[in-house]
Each structure stands twice: as structure tokens, then as C-alpha cells.
Design an enzyme around this catalytic site. Structure first.
Site, PDB file in Angstrom:
ATOM      1  NE  ARG A   1      -3.871   0.414   1.942  1.00  0.00           N
ATOM      2  CZ  ARG A   1      -5.223   0.370   2.612  1.00  0.00           C
ATOM      3  NH1 ARG A   1      -5.317   1.097   3.663  1.00  0.00           N
ATOM      4  NH2 ARG A   1      -5.935  -0.277   1.992  1.00  0.00           N
TER       5      ARG A   1
ATOM      6  CD  GLN B   1     -12.942  -2.171  -0.668  1.00  0.00           C
ATOM      7  OE1 GLN B   1     -12.380  -1.997   0.365  1.00  0.00           O
ATOM      8  NE2 GLN B   1     -14.104  -2.691  -0.497  1.00  0.00           N
TER       9      GLN B   1
ATOM     10  CG  ASP C   1     -13.353   6.016  -0.744  1.00  0.00           C
ATOM     11  OD1 ASP C   1     -13.313   5.810   0.422  1.00  0.00           O
ATOM     12  OD2 ASP C   1     -12.591   5.964  -1.600  1.00  0.00           O
TER      13      ASP C   1
ATOM     14  CB  CYS D   1     -14.291   0.912   0.454  1.00  0.00           C
ATOM     15  SG  CYS D   1     -13.755   2.678   0.374  1.00  0.00           S
TER      16      CYS D   1
ATOM     17  NE  ARG E   1     -10.406  -5.726   0.573  1.00  0.00           N
ATOM     18  CZ  ARG E   1      -9.640  -4.719   0.931  1.00  0.00           C
ATOM     19  NH1 ARG E   1     -10.114  -3.649   1.542  1.00  0.00           N
ATOM     20  NH2 ARG E   1      -8.376  -4.867   0.897  1.00  0.00           N
TER      21      ARG E   1
HETATM   22  N1  NVA Z   1      -9.919   6.485  -1.202  1.00  0.00           N
HETATM   23  C1  NVA Z   1      -9.560   6.096   0.059  1.00  0.00           C
HETATM   24  C2  NVA Z   1      -9.704   4.543   0.003  1.00  0.00           C
HETATM   25  C3  NVA Z   1      -9.531   4.048   1.657  1.00  0.00           C
HETATM   26  C4  NVA Z   1      -9.912   2.427   1.674  1.00  0.00           C
HETATM   27  C5  NVA Z   1      -8.069   6.344   0.670  1.00  0.00           C
HETATM   28  O1  NVA Z   1      -7.425   6.191  -0.544  1.00  0.00           O
HETATM   29  O2  NVA Z   1      -7.697   6.703   1.617  1.00  0.00           O
HETATM   30  N1   CP Z   2     -11.185  -0.348   2.754  1.00  0.00           N
HETATM   31  C1   CP Z   2      -9.946  -0.513   3.128  1.00  0.00           C
HETATM   32  O1   CP Z   2      -9.147  -0.740   2.200  1.00  0.00           O
HETATM   33  O2   CP Z   2      -9.785  -0.552   4.548  1.00  0.00           O
HETATM   34  P1   CP Z   2      -8.341   0.011   5.121  1.00  0.00           P
HETATM   35  O3   CP Z   2      -8.079   1.149   4.932  1.00  0.00           O
HETATM   36  O4   CP Z   2      -8.546  -0.230   6.603  1.00  0.00           O
HETATM   37  O5   CP Z   2      -7.412  -1.332   4.807  1.00  0.00           O
END
Ligand code: NVA
Ligand code: CP
Length: 308
Positions: A106, A136, A227, A267, A295
Site C-alpha cells: 500500500r 477492494q 468512499d 469500502c 475482502r
Molecule cells: N479512497 C480512500 C480509500 C480507503 C480505503 C483512500 O485512499 O484513503
Molecule cells: N477498505 C480498506 O482498504 O480499508 P483499510 O484502509 O482499513 O485497509
């Protein structure tokens, strides 16, 4: 139907790294794993997890998924590893892929994820970048399939910021031929190259609609999805975005304009009274917590395929 778990691509960086056929296969496998109709053994396999941004669901669902398959995970916290010190990705990737069998990352820039995949000899999974959140989307489409059994005539309306989550929904919608409508304020439209790629895949180009009017976008929709308005890393623009997104909250009024059978997805994490009301999150139409559970099932199936 595929003959084996093997996917044609080594990595899962984008929703488009899998074909429609492979996507259906993963969803089917996920459902079988969820129903405990199948057991896949990944004993001795190790998943490395790199989170340059916070995570609850992605981190825990990957850890539990791997553990259910008999494998293990290592959470490579950037602050306690040399990643946070700025060790070049090409070195980290080459080293980690000698220890781990698969790596989920991530991070902010999608190009950093691509750099990892370039130097890693093992599969790399996108655990969210600023561009896409394909894991997701796997769970989202599993949840939609559980509800409607197939994707025929499903209209998916996303209301909110056209970034990573919306981009992945668009690409998956194109793979399945699902009508996807994105309703966002002006200036928050999805990535133009994502739109271009999706339109190249959609047989019926009219199935992708981008609008600034949430009310017209929910008319006849079966899935309402949202979201957070401000994503991780956008804390400094939060106040401005909160103003620009007024009118884009999924509340009772908006839900009542959708199809009678409509379900609600998010999400998570959610900001109540911003992108969605507490009432809608807790309503009988909400499938938000099934979606979160999915998930884990979807990622078990993905890991099984990438490691076969
Ligand atoms: N759009 C959000 C999704 C979190 C799962 C972010 O990137 O923070
Ligand atoms: N939806 C999602 O990716 O949640 P987290 O940021 O908690 O991993």
C-alpha cells in the site's frame, strides 16, 4: 472456466491485470472458500505486507487470509524497517522477494508499486495506491454477485471522489459489462486514462457515465457505493473538499431515489454525516460489513491463484 488457478499475469497491480474469465474464476473460488467447500494449502508460503499508509481491513484480511490457507505474513512496518529510511525500492524489492513468496504493498504513487513489481521476482499485489484499489474491487464484485447472482442489468452508482476506489470500480465494470455511473463534484472526476482504458473494453460505451448530479445517477441504480471524500494523504485539503462535496452524501433521500432492491456499499473507513449517514450504514439495505468480510475471502482466492 479456467482449468487451473494459474493467472496469466504474475502481479495484481490493477483490476486489468486479470481477464474477465479469471475474475469470474476468483469470485467462484472465493465463494467456495467462504462456504468452506474447498481448502487450499499454502503451508510455508509467506506474504510480505508493506503499508506506507494506514490500514485496518486490508492488513487484517490479508493476515487472516494467509493464516487460513496455512501460510504466514510479515508486516514490514516502514517505520521500523529500512523502508522508511528511504532504501531504494529496487533494493528492498530484490531482497524481500528472496524471503517472501508474494508481497502486498500500500503506497501513494502507483509508479512506486510498478517499481516494486519490476524488481521483485515474486508476485506483487496492489493493497491500494492513489490510482487503484483492485483488492477492494474484488470484494465489492463478490458482494454484488452474492446479492444479484450475476451482473446482468446491475447498475452501480458511485457517489463521491473519483479516485482509487472509483477507478477500480470503473475498470471492473468494464470487464463485466456492468453499467457504472460516477457522480462527483466538478473537478473530482475519475482518472482520464482509467476512463480511456475502460471505454476501450466496454462493448457498449454508454454503460459508463460520469456526472455531477447524484440524483440523476441513482435513478434505477441497484448498488449505491461511496468512499471517504478526502483520502489518506489529503488531510490538508479536507476542509475544502468537505465544502465541495456538499450534496453528495448518501442519505435516506438519495437511497429512496434508487431502485427498490438497491444495496449500499462503502469500502470503509467511513465518516458519518459526510459521505454517508449513520442511518444508511445501519439500514437493511447496507451490505457494508459483508463487503468488508468479503475482502478476506476474495484475497484468499487471489493468493491461491498468484501462488499456484
Ligand atoms: N479512497 C480512500 C480509500 C480507503 C480505503 C483512500 O485512499 O484513503
Ligand atoms: N477498505 C480498506 O482498504 O480499508 P483499510 O484502509 O482499513 O485497509
Amino acid at each position: 472456466m479456467l482449468k487451473s488457478n494459474k493467472l496469466s499475469n504474475k502481479n495484481f497491480l490493477s483490476s486489468l491485470d486479470i481477464s474477465t474469465e479469471e475474475f469470474f474464476y476468483i469470485l467462484d473460488l472465493a465463494k467456495k472458500l467462504k462456504n468452506k467447500e474447498l481448502y487450499i494449502d499454502l503451508t510455508n508460503k509467506v506474504l510480505g505486507l508493506i503499508f506506507n499508509k494506514s490500514s485496518t481491513r486490508t492488513r487484517v484480511s490479508f493476515q487472516v487470509a494467509m493464516s487460513r490457507l496455512g501460510g504466514t505474513t510479515i508486516d514490514l512496518n516502514p517505520t521500523t524497517s529500512q523502508i522508511g529510511r528511504g532504501e531504494p525500492i529496487k533494493d528492498t524489492a530484490r531482497v524481500l522477494s528472496r524471503y517472501c513468496d508474494v508481497i502486498a504493498i500500500r503506497t501513494f504513487n502507483h509508479s512506486d508499486l510498478e517499481e516494486y513489481s519490476k524488481w521483485s521476482s515474486k508476485p506483487v499485489i496492489n493493497a491500494l495506491t492513489d490510482l487503484e484499489h483492485p483488492c477492494q474491487a474484488l470484494a465489492d464484485f463478490l458482494t454484488i454477485k452474492e446479492e444479484f447472482l450475476d451482473f446482468k442489468n446491475v447498475v452501480l452508482t458511485f457517489i463521491g471522489d473519483g479516485n482509487n476506489v472509483a477507478n477500480s470500480l470503473i475498470l471492473c465494470g468494464a470487464l463485466f459489462g456492468v453499467e457504472v455511473r460516477i457522480a462527483c463534484p466538478k473537478g473530482y472526476e475519475p482518472n482520464s486514462s482509467v476512463i480511456k482504458k475502460a471505454l476501450e473494453i466496454y462493448q457498449d460505451k454508454n454503460l459508463l457515465k460520469i456526472t455531477n448530479d447524484p440524483y440523476s445517477a441513482v435513478k434505477g441504480a441497484n448498488v449505491l457505493y461511496t468512499d471517504v471524500w478526502s483520502s489518506m494523504g489529503e488531510e490538508n485539503v479536507k476542509e475544502n473538499k468537505d465544502k465541495n462535496f456538499i450534496g453528495f452524501t448518501i442519505d435516506r433521500n438519495l437511497v429512496n431515489k434508487a431502485n427498490k432492491d438497491a444495496i449500499i456499499l462503502h469500502c470503509l473507513p467511513a465518516y458519518r454525516s459526510k459521505e454517508i449517514t449513520d442511518e444508511v450504514i445501519n439500514s437493511s439495505k447496507s451490505r457494508i460489513f459483508d463487503q468488508a468480510e468479503n475482502r478476506m475471502h476474495a484475497q484468499q482466492a487471489l493468493l491461491a491463484c498468484l501462488l499456484s
